[in-house]
Design a protein around this motif. Structure first.
Motif, PDB file in Angstrom:
ATOM      1  N   ALA A   1      35.880  39.856   0.958  1.00  0.00           N
ATOM      2  CA  ALA A   1      36.019  41.270   0.627  1.00  0.00           C
ATOM      3  C   ALA A   1      34.649  41.933   0.658  1.00  0.00           C
ATOM      4  O   ALA A   1      33.715  41.439   0.008  1.00  0.00           O
ATOM      5  N   PRO A   2      34.480  43.037   1.399  1.00  0.00           N
ATOM      6  CA  PRO A   2      33.165  43.688   1.488  1.00  0.00           C
ATOM      7  C   PRO A   2      32.574  44.078   0.141  1.00  0.00           C
ATOM      8  O   PRO A   2      31.360  44.071  -0.028  1.00  0.00           O
ATOM      9  N   ARG A   3      33.436  44.411  -0.820  1.00  0.00           N
ATOM     10  CA  ARG A   3      32.939  44.778  -2.150  1.00  0.00           C
ATOM     11  C   ARG A   3      33.092  43.637  -3.149  1.00  0.00           C
ATOM     12  O   ARG A   3      33.071  43.844  -4.369  1.00  0.00           O
ATOM     13  N   ALA A   4      33.235  42.447  -2.597  1.00  0.00           N
ATOM     14  CA  ALA A   4      33.259  41.212  -3.381  1.00  0.00           C
ATOM     15  C   ALA A   4      34.485  41.125  -4.289  1.00  0.00           C
ATOM     16  O   ALA A   4      35.429  41.906  -4.172  1.00  0.00           O
ATOM     17  N   LEU A   5      34.468  40.153  -5.181  1.00  0.00           N
ATOM     18  CA  LEU A   5      35.526  39.959  -6.168  1.00  0.00           C
ATOM     19  C   LEU A   5      35.127  40.637  -7.468  1.00  0.00           C
ATOM     20  O   LEU A   5      33.937  40.746  -7.771  1.00  0.00           O
ATOM     21  N   SER A   6      36.124  41.072  -8.214  1.00  0.00           N
ATOM     22  CA  SER A   6      35.806  41.603  -9.542  1.00  0.00           C
ATOM     23  C   SER A   6      35.184  40.474 -10.358  1.00  0.00           C
ATOM     24  O   SER A   6      35.416  39.289 -10.097  1.00  0.00           O
ATOM     25  N   THR A   7      34.409  40.839 -11.356  1.00  0.00           N
ATOM     26  CA  THR A   7      33.749  39.816 -12.173  1.00  0.00           C
ATOM     27  C   THR A   7      34.743  38.853 -12.824  1.00  0.00           C
ATOM     28  O   THR A   7      34.551  37.629 -12.758  1.00  0.00           O
ATOM     29  N   PRO A   8      35.822  39.337 -13.432  1.00  0.00           N
ATOM     30  CA  PRO A   8      36.783  38.396 -14.038  1.00  0.00           C
ATOM     31  C   PRO A   8      37.400  37.453 -13.008  1.00  0.00           C
ATOM     32  O   PRO A   8      37.535  36.256 -13.265  1.00  0.00           O
ATOM     33  N   PHE A   9      37.766  37.990 -11.823  1.00  0.00           N
ATOM     34  CA  PHE A   9      38.370  37.126 -10.805  1.00  0.00           C
ATOM     35  C   PHE A   9      37.343  36.150 -10.242  1.00  0.00           C
ATOM     36  O   PHE A   9      37.644  34.990  -9.974  1.00  0.00           O
ATOM     37  N   ASN A  10      36.107  36.619 -10.085  1.00  0.00           N
ATOM     38  CA  ASN A  10      35.057  35.719  -9.594  1.00  0.00           C
ATOM     39  C   ASN A  10      34.844  34.561 -10.562  1.00  0.00           C
ATOM     40  O   ASN A  10      34.606  33.417 -10.144  1.00  0.00           O
ATOM     41  N   MET A  11      34.917  34.842 -11.842  1.00  0.00           N
ATOM     42  CA  MET A  11      34.794  33.784 -12.839  1.00  0.00           C
ATOM     43  C   MET A  11      35.942  32.788 -12.719  1.00  0.00           C
ATOM     44  O   MET A  11      35.747  31.582 -12.842  1.00  0.00           O
ATOM     45  N   MET A  12      37.148  33.291 -12.461  1.00  0.00           N
ATOM     46  CA  MET A  12      38.302  32.392 -12.302  1.00  0.00           C
ATOM     47  C   MET A  12      38.136  31.481 -11.088  1.00  0.00           C
ATOM     48  O   MET A  12      38.391  30.279 -11.157  1.00  0.00           O
TER      49      MET A  12
ATOM     50  N   SER B   1      22.636  50.011   7.569  1.00  0.00           N
ATOM     51  CA  SER B   1      22.538  48.573   7.333  1.00  0.00           C
ATOM     52  C   SER B   1      23.864  47.897   7.652  1.00  0.00           C
ATOM     53  O   SER B   1      24.933  48.532   7.597  1.00  0.00           O
ATOM     54  N   PRO B   2      23.843  46.600   7.996  1.00  0.00           N
ATOM     55  CA  PRO B   2      25.096  45.887   8.255  1.00  0.00           C
ATOM     56  C   PRO B   2      26.078  45.968   7.095  1.00  0.00           C
ATOM     57  O   PRO B   2      27.287  46.113   7.305  1.00  0.00           O
ATOM     58  N   VAL B   3      25.573  45.891   5.854  1.00  0.00           N
ATOM     59  CA  VAL B   3      26.469  45.968   4.694  1.00  0.00           C
ATOM     60  C   VAL B   3      27.170  47.322   4.656  1.00  0.00           C
ATOM     61  O   VAL B   3      28.394  47.400   4.473  1.00  0.00           O
ATOM     62  N   ALA B   4      26.405  48.397   4.836  1.00  0.00           N
ATOM     63  CA  ALA B   4      27.000  49.731   4.813  1.00  0.00           C
ATOM     64  C   ALA B   4      27.955  49.922   5.981  1.00  0.00           C
ATOM     65  O   ALA B   4      29.012  50.551   5.840  1.00  0.00           O
ATOM     66  N   ARG B   5      27.605  49.382   7.131  1.00  0.00           N
ATOM     67  CA  ARG B   5      28.471  49.510   8.308  1.00  0.00           C
ATOM     68  C   ARG B   5      29.807  48.807   8.060  1.00  0.00           C
ATOM     69  O   ARG B   5      30.878  49.333   8.387  1.00  0.00           O
ATOM     70  N   ILE B   6      29.745  47.608   7.475  1.00  0.00           N
ATOM     71  CA  ILE B   6      30.967  46.852   7.203  1.00  0.00           C
ATOM     72  C   ILE B   6      31.859  47.586   6.213  1.00  0.00           C
ATOM     73  O   ILE B   6      33.093  47.572   6.332  1.00  0.00           O
ATOM     74  N   ARG B   7      31.268  48.239   5.242  1.00  0.00           N
ATOM     75  CA  ARG B   7      32.077  48.956   4.252  1.00  0.00           C
ATOM     76  C   ARG B   7      32.790  50.155   4.856  1.00  0.00           C
ATOM     77  O   ARG B   7      33.719  50.698   4.246  1.00  0.00           O
ATOM     78  N   MET B   8      32.374  50.567   6.060  1.00  0.00           N
ATOM     79  CA  MET B   8      33.061  51.655   6.758  1.00  0.00           C
ATOM     80  C   MET B   8      34.107  51.133   7.746  1.00  0.00           C
ATOM     81  O   MET B   8      34.790  51.913   8.394  1.00  0.00           O
ATOM     82  N   TYR B   9      34.218  49.817   7.862  1.00  0.00           N
ATOM     83  CA  TYR B   9      35.173  49.231   8.797  1.00  0.00           C
ATOM     84  C   TYR B   9      36.609  49.566   8.419  1.00  0.00           C
ATOM     85  O   TYR B   9      36.938  49.778   7.246  1.00  0.00           O
TER      86      TYR B   9
END
Length: 366
Positions: free
Chosen positions: A135-146, A35-43
């Protein structure tokens, strides 16, 4: 030894072995698609920056230039998208690429935000209109809240701008004071995050998506119909066609207008114009569907496939043209991504594009 004796001795004859279960794996060597998501995480980080630069070309904002600057000395701007020719001295957006194995945390992002404000204080560039974390694995929950609460993000960042905090270690006191003043006056809603699935949705609108992820190309629309009047872009290949007609029918053909008086040639000329415009439409389609240079490589392979026919001996230019147009349909062009969206008339039209650029000649010049 009998079968009963073999069984008693712990040996089972092959004919008595149980059949393999229905779930035995296939011998095919291809596996499930990545999948594109999995491919990107291998970039690699560099590949991730390339993806972001491509993605930025499909944003609703109009940029005069998008630069990939990631690396040593980038001063906190991995991808800079300029809205005017003033570039860093005018309005711009910053896209920060963070390709980590874990979600992006505030402690890591704070160092990037500090780098941004420090660069502005030092005069490297003006403050961008927006600053996006990708970021391919997104932001941490606390940082995303900020990030979703700009006032909180600013407060938490300002709280780190104190002597003794590891974040500002080694920063000159005057620079720290200037950064603190600038940050306090800045609307932190400029800091945003881009979800990977949203980025992929936008990236699908770029010319790089199909090649990068191995997906099908977007649908090709209808080709443009040749206008009644000849256009400047047709000049050279029409001159070459006129030479073909005039060589075989010198008593009837002297100008393109005179072709209309010969029904057979009128139909022939009209079909060649249809083919040329089909090829031009394919070229325009490729500009939004495949990476730069893809269409040109198709042209080059067609040229290589027909040049020997074009340069062989023929009774006249009309025969040479006919042989080339007949041969181009038999070329194996399956390695080209565009070929599934190309028909015989497109191929013939590309021959006229090549003639338009004088890469093919129908009538030998003395």
């Amino acid at each position: 030894m009998t079968a009963e004796e073999q069984k008693a001795d712990g040996h089972m004859p092959l004919c008595a072995m149980p059949r393999p279960s229905a779930s035995t794996p296939s011998v095919a060597l291809d596996g499930p698609p990545v999948s594109p998501v999995a491919r990107i995480r291998m970039y690699s980080p560099d590949e991730w920056e390339d993806f972001i630069r491509e993605w930025a070309t499909a944003l609703d904002e109009t940029y005069v230039q998008i630069k990939k600057l990631g690396g040593a000395g980038d001063k906190g701007a991995d991808i800079a998208a300029f809205k005017t020719d003033q570039q860093f001295e005018g309005p711009w957006d910053c896209f920060q690429a963070k390709h980590y194995e874990k979600p992006l945390s505030f402690s890591v992002a704070a160092a990037e935000i500090l780098k941004l404000f420090t660069s502005v204080v030092e005069g490297a560039y003006t403050l961008p209109d927006s600053y996006h974390f990708l970021a391919p694995r997104a932001l941490s929950t606390p940082f995303n809240m900020m990030v979703s609460n700009p006032t909180t993000l600013r407060k938490n960042f300002l709280d780190r701008l104190v002597k003794g905090d590891k974040l500002v270690e080694g920063l000159h006191e005057a620079t720290l004071d200037a950064v603190r003043t600038l940050a306090a006056a800045t609307d932190f809603s400029m800091f945003k995050s881009v979800e990977l699935l949203d980025a992929l949705t936008t990236h699908r609108r770029t010319r790089w998506h199909a090649a990068r992820f191995g997906t099908s190309l977007p649908a090709r629309g209808d080709s443009e119909t040749p206008p009644d009047d000849y256009t400047p872009d047709e000049t050279r290949y029409l001159q070459q066609l006129l030479a073909v007609y005039a060589e075989r029918w010198p008593d009837k053909i002297t100008t393109l207008e005179s072709v209309a008086d010969v029904p057979r040639l009128r139909k022939h000329l009209q079909q060649q114009r249809v083919n040329f415009f089909r090829a031009e439409s394919l070229k325009a389609y490729s500009a939004g569907a495949v990476p730069p240079g893809t269409f040109e490589r198709l042209q080059d392979d067609i040229h290589s496939g027909v040049i020997d026919i074009a340069e062989a001996d023929h009774p006249d230019g009309y025969a040479r043209l006919g042989q080339v147009l007949a041969h181009v349909g038999s070329l194996d062009l399956n390695r080209h991504k565009l070929i599934n969206y190309t028909d015989i008339d497109d191929r013939k039209g590309i021959c006229h594009q090549l003639a338009n650029d004088d890469r093919l000649t129908w009538v030998e010049e003395e």
